[in-house]
Enzyme design. Structure first.
Site, PDB file in Angstrom:
ATOM      1  N   LYS A 130      -0.259  -3.410   3.679  1.00 25.54           N
ATOM      2  CA  LYS A 130      -1.042  -4.330   2.853  1.00 25.54           C
ATOM      3  C   LYS A 130      -0.181  -5.510   2.350  1.00 25.54           C
ATOM      4  O   LYS A 130       1.058  -5.461   2.437  1.00 25.54           O
ATOM      5  CB  LYS A 130      -1.643  -3.555   1.673  1.00 25.54           C
ATOM      6  N   PHE A 141     -13.994  -1.529  -9.353  1.00 17.89           N
ATOM      7  CA  PHE A 141     -12.744  -2.119  -8.847  1.00 17.89           C
ATOM      8  C   PHE A 141     -12.914  -2.824  -7.504  1.00 17.89           C
ATOM      9  O   PHE A 141     -11.944  -3.302  -6.917  1.00 17.89           O
ATOM     10  CB  PHE A 141     -11.647  -1.043  -8.733  1.00 17.89           C
ATOM     11  N   ARG A 154      -1.291  10.483   6.089  1.00 19.42           N
ATOM     12  CA  ARG A 154      -1.741  10.594   4.690  1.00 19.42           C
ATOM     13  C   ARG A 154      -0.661  11.237   3.821  1.00 19.42           C
ATOM     14  O   ARG A 154      -0.443  10.854   2.685  1.00 19.42           O
ATOM     15  CB  ARG A 154      -3.028  11.434   4.593  1.00 19.42           C
ATOM     16  N   THR A 176      -3.354   8.205  -3.732  1.00 21.37           N
ATOM     17  CA  THR A 176      -3.895   6.840  -3.856  1.00 21.37           C
ATOM     18  C   THR A 176      -3.243   6.058  -5.004  1.00 21.37           C
ATOM     19  O   THR A 176      -2.860   4.902  -4.826  1.00 21.37           O
ATOM     20  CB  THR A 176      -5.423   6.925  -4.110  1.00 21.37           C
ATOM     21  N   ARG A 192       3.624   5.478  -1.292  1.00 22.37           N
ATOM     22  CA  ARG A 192       2.889   4.928  -2.435  1.00 22.37           C
ATOM     23  C   ARG A 192       3.587   5.159  -3.775  1.00 22.37           C
ATOM     24  O   ARG A 192       3.208   4.537  -4.774  1.00 22.37           O
ATOM     25  CB  ARG A 192       1.474   5.497  -2.437  1.00 22.37           C
ATOM     26  N   HIS A 246      -2.737   1.382   3.686  1.00 20.05           N
ATOM     27  CA  HIS A 246      -3.990   2.116   3.892  1.00 20.05           C
ATOM     28  C   HIS A 246      -3.747   3.149   4.975  1.00 20.05           C
ATOM     29  O   HIS A 246      -3.008   2.890   5.938  1.00 20.05           O
ATOM     30  CB  HIS A 246      -5.105   1.169   4.340  1.00 20.05           C
TER      31      HIS A 246
HETATM   32  P1  GTP Z   1      -6.955   3.700   1.294  1.00 27.59           P
HETATM   33  O1  GTP Z   1      -6.017   4.320   2.287  1.00 27.59           O
HETATM   34  O2  GTP Z   1      -6.535   2.318   0.842  1.00 27.59           O
HETATM   35  O3  GTP Z   1      -8.393   3.771   1.755  1.00 27.59           O
HETATM   36  O4  GTP Z   1      -6.831   4.608  -0.032  1.00 27.59           O
HETATM   37  P2  GTP Z   1      -7.341   6.090  -0.262  1.00 27.59           P
HETATM   38  O5  GTP Z   1      -8.094   6.588   0.925  1.00 27.59           O
HETATM   39  O6  GTP Z   1      -6.179   6.891  -0.733  1.00 27.59           O
HETATM   40  O7  GTP Z   1      -8.325   5.892  -1.502  1.00 27.59           O
HETATM   41  P3  GTP Z   1      -9.816   5.346  -1.511  1.00 27.59           P
HETATM   42  O8  GTP Z   1     -10.347   5.153  -0.138  1.00 27.59           O
HETATM   43  O9  GTP Z   1     -10.590   6.211  -2.448  1.00 27.59           O
HETATM   44  O10 GTP Z   1      -9.637   3.921  -2.211  1.00 27.59           O
HETATM   45  C1  GTP Z   1      -9.406   2.726  -1.473  1.00 27.59           C
HETATM   46  C2  GTP Z   1      -8.545   1.802  -2.309  1.00 27.59           C
HETATM   47  O11 GTP Z   1      -9.280   1.472  -3.506  1.00 27.59           O
HETATM   48  C3  GTP Z   1      -7.248   2.436  -2.796  1.00 27.59           C
HETATM   49  O12 GTP Z   1      -6.195   2.199  -1.889  1.00 27.59           O
HETATM   50  C4  GTP Z   1      -7.020   1.746  -4.128  1.00 27.59           C
HETATM   51  O13 GTP Z   1      -6.334   0.497  -3.933  1.00 27.59           O
HETATM   52  C5  GTP Z   1      -8.415   1.448  -4.631  1.00 27.59           C
HETATM   53  N1  GTP Z   1      -8.922   2.448  -5.593  1.00 27.59           N
HETATM   54  C6  GTP Z   1      -9.384   3.683  -5.311  1.00 27.59           C
HETATM   55  N2  GTP Z   1      -9.800   4.328  -6.418  1.00 27.59           N
HETATM   56  C7  GTP Z   1      -9.582   3.471  -7.423  1.00 27.59           C
HETATM   57  C8  GTP Z   1      -9.822   3.549  -8.848  1.00 27.59           C
HETATM   58  O14 GTP Z   1     -10.299   4.545  -9.392  1.00 27.59           O
HETATM   59  N3  GTP Z   1      -9.461   2.453  -9.585  1.00 27.59           N
HETATM   60  C9  GTP Z   1      -8.919   1.336  -9.037  1.00 27.59           C
HETATM   61  N4  GTP Z   1      -8.594   0.306  -9.814  1.00 27.59           N
HETATM   62  N5  GTP Z   1      -8.695   1.218  -7.696  1.00 27.59           N
HETATM   63  C10 GTP Z   1      -9.023   2.275  -6.913  1.00 27.59           C
HETATM   64 MG    MG Z   2      -9.657   5.468   1.837  1.00 27.63          MG
END
Ligand code: GTP
Ligand code: MG
Length: 247
Positions: free
Chosen positions: A14, A64, A102, A108, A122, A147
């Site tokens: 990213k 968000f 992962r 996350t 992360r 991601h």
């Molecule tokens: P990705 O690999 O980026 O998809 O992350 P993830 O699969 O671990 O988490 P998810 O798909 O639930 O969320 C996608 C993105 O949204 C994350 O990478 C975060 O940047 C953001 N995000 C997720 N949950 C939250 C939250 O509760 N608050 C905020 N501010 N951002 C969030």
């Molecule tokens: Mg995700």
């Protein structure tokens, strides 16, 4: 015992990782020697709004979401230098690739990552306050550097969203492909079945396509780009195409 599965997964390095010169570190953490998976595809992408919204479609409507789109498009990290707004999109291929990536990426939320999985990618990220124009804090953004696809259906959807079949070596194709018989072009938010004036050619007869994309396009026909499934098909053909601002 858990069976090993041959999988592919999408990784995005990213804008915060690029800005902080962490690309080499991420690539090294995900290297074949570290985790036994291999590259199947790679590209540098200036992420359009349409791509960001399609990629994170499951989060549409969440508080968000706007901050997340600003993050992925690079607007958050490069507000005044639009030309620097990029992500590196990668397909990794190998046994249990999804779970392996992962695990190396970590939780996350970077704060959780530091607490529960120090050493994960992360754990080097951050959480920042999002402010409105008057400086009032209106939310937060998780700048978590990478991601990684969550599971097999997500990986297939995301790889097809960012990559054309021919971006991936044929011996590494995991998803069905076919040959396009028609012409599809794009003009001011419409999909056309021919080329008109300044329309952008998306697909020509004879092109190799994901079979599922072909099914979507063939059932859609000509018309306005309102359907999200059609957007998810064409958005990869508009990658790094500045004229997608016409949408
Ligand atoms: P990705 O690999 O980026 O998809 O992350 P993830 O699969 O671990 O988490 P998810 O798909 O639930 O969320 C996608 C993105 O949204 C994350 O990478 C975060 O940047 C953001 N995000 C997720 N949950 C939250 C939250 O509760 N608050 C905020 N501010 N951002 C969030
Ligand atoms: Mg995700």
């Amino acid at each position: 015992m858990k069976k090993n599965r041959l999988q592919q997964t999408l990784v995005l390095i990213k804008p915060d990782a690029l800005k902080n010169s962490m690309t080499g570190y991420v690539l090294s953490q995900l290297s074949e020697v570290h985790c036994g998976i291999r590259f199947a595809g790679a590209k540098i992408v200036n992420v359009s709004h349409m791509m960001a919204e399609e990629h994170y479609v499951e989060h549409q409507g969440k508080p968000f979401f706007q901050a997340l789109i600003d993050y992925l498009t690079g607007a958050a990290h490069y507000p005044d230098e639009a030309w620097k707004r990029r992500v590196i999109a990668l397909v990794y291929h190998g046994e249990n690739a999804i779970e392996k990536v992962r695990r190396i990426a970590g939780p996350t939320n970077p704060h959780d990552a530091r607490e529960t999985q120090p050493g994960s990618i992360r754990s080097l990220g951050t959480v920042v306050s999002v402010r409105d124009k008057r400086g009032k804090i209106v939310g937060e953004r998780m700048d978590n550097l990478v991601h990684a696809s969550a599971d097999e259906p997500a990986a297939e959807r995301e790889i097809k969203l960012w990559f054309k079949p021919n971006d991936i070596p044929p011996a590494m194709h995991l998803f069905d492909t076919g040959i396009c018989q028609d012409m599809f072009s794009f003009q001011k938010g419409r999909i056309l079945k021919n080329h008109q004036g300044d329309s952008i050619c998306l697909l020509a007869p004879g092109d190799t396509v994901w079979t599922s994309d072909l099914d979507t396009l063939n059932t859609f026909g000509e018309g306005k780009l309102s359907d999200h499934s059609v957007k998810s098909v064409i958005v990869k053909y508009l990658i790094n195409e500045t004229r997608d601002s016409w949408v």
